[in-house]
Write a protein that holds these residues in place. Structure first.
Motif, short mmCIF file in Angstrom:
data_model
loop_
_atom_site.label_atom_id
_atom_site.label_comp_id
_atom_site.label_asym_id
_atom_site.label_seq_id
_atom_site.Cartn_x
_atom_site.Cartn_y
_atom_site.Cartn_z
N MET A 1 0.84 -1.19 0.00
CA MET A 1 0.00 0.00 0.00
C MET A 1 0.88 1.24 0.00
N THR A 2 0.58 2.17 -0.86
CA THR A 2 1.31 3.43 -0.92
C THR A 2 0.62 4.47 -0.06
N LEU A 3 1.38 5.13 0.82
CA LEU A 3 0.80 6.16 1.66
C LEU A 3 0.45 7.39 0.83
N ALA A 4 -0.66 7.99 1.15
CA ALA A 4 -1.04 9.23 0.50
C ALA A 4 -0.14 10.36 0.98
N ALA A 5 0.03 11.38 0.16
CA ALA A 5 0.81 12.54 0.57
C ALA A 5 0.15 13.20 1.77
N GLY A 6 0.97 13.78 2.63
CA GLY A 6 0.43 14.48 3.78
C GLY A 6 0.93 13.90 5.09
N PHE A 7 0.34 14.32 6.19
CA PHE A 7 0.76 13.88 7.51
C PHE A 7 0.03 12.60 7.90
N HIS A 8 0.74 11.76 8.65
CA HIS A 8 0.16 10.50 9.12
C HIS A 8 0.52 10.33 10.59
N ASP A 9 -0.46 9.99 11.39
CA ASP A 9 -0.23 9.83 12.82
C ASP A 9 0.64 8.61 13.11
N VAL A 10 1.51 8.76 14.11
CA VAL A 10 2.32 7.65 14.60
C VAL A 10 1.68 7.18 15.90
N PRO A 11 1.38 5.89 16.02
CA PRO A 11 0.72 5.41 17.25
C PRO A 11 1.61 5.63 18.47
N PRO A 12 1.03 5.91 19.62
CA PRO A 12 1.83 5.99 20.84
C PRO A 12 2.64 4.71 21.05
N GLY A 13 3.85 4.89 21.57
CA GLY A 13 4.69 3.74 21.83
C GLY A 13 5.46 3.25 20.62
N HIS A 14 5.43 3.99 19.52
CA HIS A 14 6.10 3.57 18.30
C HIS A 14 7.07 4.65 17.81
N VAL A 15 7.94 4.24 16.89
CA VAL A 15 8.93 5.14 16.29
C VAL A 15 8.83 5.01 14.77
N PRO A 16 8.74 6.13 14.04
CA PRO A 16 8.73 6.07 12.58
C PRO A 16 10.13 6.23 12.01
N THR A 17 10.38 5.61 10.88
CA THR A 17 11.66 5.78 10.19
C THR A 17 11.47 5.54 8.70
N VAL A 18 12.27 6.20 7.89
CA VAL A 18 12.28 5.97 6.45
C VAL A 18 13.41 5.02 6.13
N VAL A 19 13.09 3.93 5.45
CA VAL A 19 14.05 2.88 5.13
C VAL A 19 14.44 2.99 3.66
N THR A 20 15.75 2.95 3.41
CA THR A 20 16.27 2.94 2.04
C THR A 20 16.95 1.60 1.78
N HIS A 21 16.50 0.90 0.74
CA HIS A 21 17.11 -0.35 0.32
C HIS A 21 18.09 -0.03 -0.81
#
Length: 200
Positions: A1-21
């Motif tokens: 699934m591709t995320l839509a442009a814009g802001f997205h909430d991060v659930p409490p207790g979690h950490v977001p990161t951008v992964v590059t392969h």
């Protein structure tokens, strides 16, 4: 699934990161010499030894997955005949880690790579990567070496991999449980990464 442009909430207790392969599909040109660091192939690694080195390299970058694995799971990974665990030595200690997985035909995944904080900026990482690539491309029939990094890693990690000859081919957003909140890592690890706590 591709995320839509814009802001997205991060659930409490979690950490977001951008992964590059990143990948390389041909043996790279030899890199300039980067010191005379010795390397060691660790066969049948001791789990306590491995976890200690993993912590010393990765706590600052929230490396936690291997610390959460059971002994059986970690042993199966490290003792797999398709996996080579190499360390870079500084004095009498192991201070760098390169874990090479040849489990897929014609490929090598660099599953873990890093050096301890004391060696950052000393060319130790470049020396270890050169060694890892020589080992990988010495395998007959090898067609591809690949790895991934993320925005939790050292800020120069992505540029380092590109200079080493890797090319980005995929980007993802990962949202993972924060290992500082379940005791896997100390609460003061990675102070530059905000802790998104669960509501009281």
């Amino acid at each position: 699934m591709t995320l839509a442009a814009g802001f997205h909430d991060v659930p409490p207790g979690h950490v977001p990161t951008v992964v590059t392969h990143l990948e390389m599909t041909a043996r790279p040109a030899p890199l300039p010499a980067a010191g005379t660091w010795p390397f060691r192939l660790v066969e049948q690694p001791d789990l306590g030894w491995y976890r200690d080195l993993y912590r010393r390299i990765g706590t600052e970058y929230l490396w936690a997955a291997r610390l959460q694995w059971s002994d059986a799971t970690l042993r199966a990974r490290l003792h797999d005949p398709a996996v080579e665990v190499w360390t870079l030595r500084a004095g009498d200690a192991d201070e760098g880690l390169a874990e090479l997985d040849f489990g897929s035909e014609g490929e090598c995944e660099v599953r873990m790579f890093g050096v301890t904080a004391a060696l950052v900026g000393t060319a130790a990482a470049r020396s270890l990567m050169t060694h890892a690539l020589v080992r990988a491309w010495s395998r007959p029939g090898l067609r591809r070496v690949w790895l991934h990094t993320c925005t939790l890693d050292h800020p120069k990690a992505l540029a380092f991999y590109i200079r080493s000859g890797f090319v980005p081919f995929r980007y993802q957003v990962e949202i993972m449980p924060d290992p500082r909140l379940d005791g896997t890592l100390p609460e003061d690890a990675a102070p530059g990464v905000p802790v998104i706590r669960r509501p009281p």
